[in-house]
Design a protein around this motif. Sequence first.
Motif: not given
Length: 255
Positions: A12-18
Amino acid sequence: MTEFLLLDFSEGQKLQILQFVVFLVIYLVTLMGNLFVITAVILDHLLHTPMYFLLINLSILDLGFISVTILKSMANCIMNTRSISYFGCFAQVFFFILFSSADVFLLTIMAYDRYVAICKPLHYERVMNRRACVQIAASAWISGLLISALHTGSTFAITFCGGNMVDQFFCEIPQLLKLACYDSNHSEVRVIVIIIFLGLSCFVLIIVSYVQIFNTVLRIPSEQGRHKAFSTCLPHLTVFSLFVSTDTFAYLKPT
């Protein structure tokens, strides 16, 4: 084999950013903390002592250690990729072992430094003079370099045909051995045995040093003197305990 694929924490893109933000914060805190130590020791002439000279080396090793492992994972998050080149993986393994091995040796040397300072204070300036400090610090780096060359060379001398998926967010020997064309259990056991032997040797030397230190400190008549002696040892014991406990959890846990 031209490249390997590293483990990502999430697709997931959001978790990668996190993940990137968390790793960035950890890296910046480590960077600023170690640079502060190095700068303070260099600028303050009162800190130009063997203990702080060894501390500078420890800070440099810590910076290298975290830079080797975290930066590539952060870059992969930003570029939305998992790949690392064959040479990049080789370099990661080499420097990871170099910095970790030299770290253990340096922590052992720092225990000896505290032993001489507390148990043999009249001989401290003679034993831990500038030349001796440079030589023992260099010996830690050279020993780490030799161990790294041995393990990295033997690992990348094998043929990989078990895929190119590394089950870790950076390249490390146990995960690479799982990709070998033959049963790598023997090689993995050999690596673990060597690491345990070196780790236990350093651990025993540190324990022996601190047994002597505690015996000497307990004979100091004043409570203020005992507190001062213990206070110089506590940070080193804390760092060594954290280093050993995290390594034990990472590499000696059941499969």
